[in-house]
Every structure is written in structure tokens, then in C-alpha cells.
Design an enzyme around this catalytic site. Structure first.
Site, PDB file in Angstrom:
ATOM      1  CE1 TYR A 193      19.418  64.304  70.788  1.00  8.79           C
ATOM      2  CE2 TYR A 193      19.131  65.080  68.825  1.00  8.79           C
ATOM      3  CZ  TYR A 193      18.653  64.922  69.596  1.00  8.79           C
ATOM      4  OH  TYR A 193      17.243  65.324  69.975  1.00  8.79           O
ATOM      5  CB  SER A 225      15.162  64.496  66.817  1.00 11.21           C
ATOM      6  OG  SER A 225      15.783  65.253  66.288  1.00 11.21           O
TER       7      SER A 225
END
Ligand code: NAP
Length: 259
Positions: free
Chosen positions: A151, A138
Site C-alpha cells: 500500500y 496518504s
């Protein structure tokens, strides 16, 4: 093109994993889908003519068992897509400690266990012409996105794992790719309703866009890909070059309340 070669896709019961399995199948790959929800996997597998197995990638014993079953059927695995992942919206101080542990176990360690378990199959495919591992990281793996701190940390760890594996396996014929999407609208990450910033919502893309980028990374041998390049690559550069400015901007962004 896949030419009937075998691809294992984790987190294939929805979102980017499902889109990737569909894209790979359309390009001639034989896909084996992994995730926890059997009903979803069965429906998708039936639709596209794939195989499926349930597996929680954070559970090392489950990963080893499922890999042993798949390798018994297919000793050669030409592609492993480490895509299974979960969100953790909220700051390090707000969210449950269990969520911090879980996001680390799934997003980072899940891929490590899968690479270790499928290594014999990847080596066999490499000896027969080439093998690939794609790690779905990501942009949050390159920028410290404070509104989803745990995260972001899990994705930083996953990127370090991916880069280390790429260097380690370079000489074996197993290519390791890192694909870094920006915000993508999926079931687990409903960005268009969760993101507070209108500007960030404008940059949300679809799972199909990422699936196409994954296939392109494999076919063109690209080591690290940001999807889309603009504006996300610039945020990665800003984090590295002017971290103070980036921290001020990231501190203002955030999510609407709720998980
Ligand atoms: N959407 C975004 O904005 C975005 C941006 C950058 C990167 N990513 C990354 O892209 C990947 C896919 O996410 P997505 O957006 O497609 O979300 P999604 O639609 O929620 O898909 C997540 C997939 O992971 C599976 N999964 C979750 N926990 C698992 C576990 N413990 N073991 C096995 N499978 C598990 C889920 O299936 P089951 O529930 O059936 O297990 C599901 O198939 C993730 O790694 C995510 O971090 C997403």
C-alpha cells in the site's frame, strides 16, 4: 464556491469520496460520482442531486469509455478528484501477490488513467478560468509503513505521479494538488479496530475532515496538504531525515490479524 462547475469524484460510493462529493455539492459544484457499486452510487447521487457512472478505475478501457460519456455531456471539467483506492494490510512477504498487483493498479495507475482520459475537459475548464486535479495520496506516500508495504509503495508512486503532473501542467492552468491524510476511519480502512497501537488509534480522523481539507486545498490553491498537519507532517520529516530511527518505530507498529 463551485458555481455549478463540474467535478468528477472517483471512489465516491463511500468514505472520503462520498464525504467530498457531499461537501462539494453543498458548495455549489455539480458532481459526477464514479465507483463500482451502482446501488451505493445511486443512493448517494439521489440524496445530493448528483450524477453517477460505474467504473473500475484500474481498467483503462472502462475509464476511457466513462470519460467519453461524461465529456459528451460536460465538455468542461473544472475538478477531478482521484480518490478511489484500496488497502493492502500486511507485509510484502505476507500478502497475496494478486493484492500487490491490484493495489498498484487501483491506487496508482487508476489516477493516471483518469487524468489522461479527462485531460480534454480539464484543459477546456482551464481555458475558461481554471481547473484542478486532487490526488488523494496518504501519509503512507511519504513514509515506508512496513505493516502495509505494498500500500505504502502504491502511495509513493501516486505521490510521484501527482508531483510530476503538477510540474507538467503548471503552465496550462490545471493545478494539481496532493492531499495526504493520516489514518481515517472508513469502510475500507476501519483503522480504530485494525490498528494495534493505541497511540496510532488516537490519531484517527474522520472522512469529513479530509473532505474539508480537499475543498480548502482547491479554494486556496495549496499544492500539497497533510491532514492533519500534526503529528503526520513530523513523521514525513522523520522518514526523510532519520530513516533508520523511523524504520525501527514503523517495524513495531502493525495491524490486528485478518485483511
Ligand atoms: N482511510 C484512511 O486511513 C486513508 C488514509 C490516507 C489515504 N486514504 C486514501 O483515501 C482514498 C479513499 O479511501 P477511503 O478511506 O475513503 O476508503 P473507502 O471508504 O473504502 O472508499 C474507497 C472508495 O474507492 C472505491 N474503489 C475501490 N476500488 C475501486 C476501483 N477499482 N475503481 C473505482 N472505485 C474503486 C470504492 O468504491 P467501490 O467499491 O464501489 O468501487 C470506494 O468508493 C483511497 O485512495 C485511500 O488510499 C485513506
Amino acid at each position: 464556491m463551485g458555481d455549478g462547475r463540474v467535478a468528477v469524484v472517483t471512489g465516491a460510493s463511500s468514505g472520503i469520496g462520498e464525504a467530498t462529493a457531499r461537501e462539494l455539492t453543498a458548495r455549489g459544484w455539480r458532481c459526477v460520482l464514479l465507483a463500482r457499486r451502482a446501488d451505493r452510487l445511486e443512493a448517494i447521487a439521489t440524496d445530493i442531486g448528483a450524477e453517477w457512472e460505474t467504473c473500475d478505475v484500474s481498467d483503462r478501457a472502462q475509464v476511457d469509455d466513462v470519460a467519453a460519456r461524461i465529456l459528451a455531456r460536460y465538455p468542461s471539467i473544472a475538478l477531478l478528484v482521484n480518490n478511489a483506492g484500496i488497502p493492502a494490510r500486511g507485509s510484502f512477504l505476507d500478502i497475496d501477490p494478486e493484492r500487490i498487483e491490484r493495489v498498484t493498479d487501483v491506487n496508482y495507475l487508476g489516477g493516471v488513467w483518469c487524468l489522461r482520459a479527462f485531460e480534454p475537459g480539464l484543459r477546456a475548464a482551464a481555458a475558461a478560468g481554471g481547473a484542478h486535479v486532487v490526488n488523494l495520496v496518504s501519509v503512507a506516500g511519504t513514509v515506508a509503513f512496513a505493516p502495509a508495504g505494498a500500500y505504502s509503495a502504491s502511495k509513493h508512486a501516486q505521490l510521484a505521479f501527482s508531483r510530476s503532473a503538477a510540474a507538467l501542467l503548471r503552465s496550462t492552468g490545471i493545478q494539481v494538488h496532493a492531499v495526504l491524510p493520516g489514518f481515517v476511519e472508513t469502510e475500507g480502512f476501519p483503522q480504530r479496530t485494525k490498528l494495534r497501537s493505541r497511540l496510532l488509534r488516537r490519531w484517527v480522523i474522520e472522512a469529513d475532515d479530509v473532505a474539508k481539507a480537499i475543498v480548502k486545498a482547491v479554494e486556496k490553491g495549496k499544492g500539497e496538504v497533510t491532514v492533519p498537519w500534526f503529528p503526520y507532517r513530523l513523521t514525513s520529516v522523520a522518514q526523510a531525515v532519520v530513516p533508520g530511527v523511523f524504520a525501527r518505530l514503523a517495524g513495531r507498529a502493525g495491524y490486528h490479524r485478518g485483511e
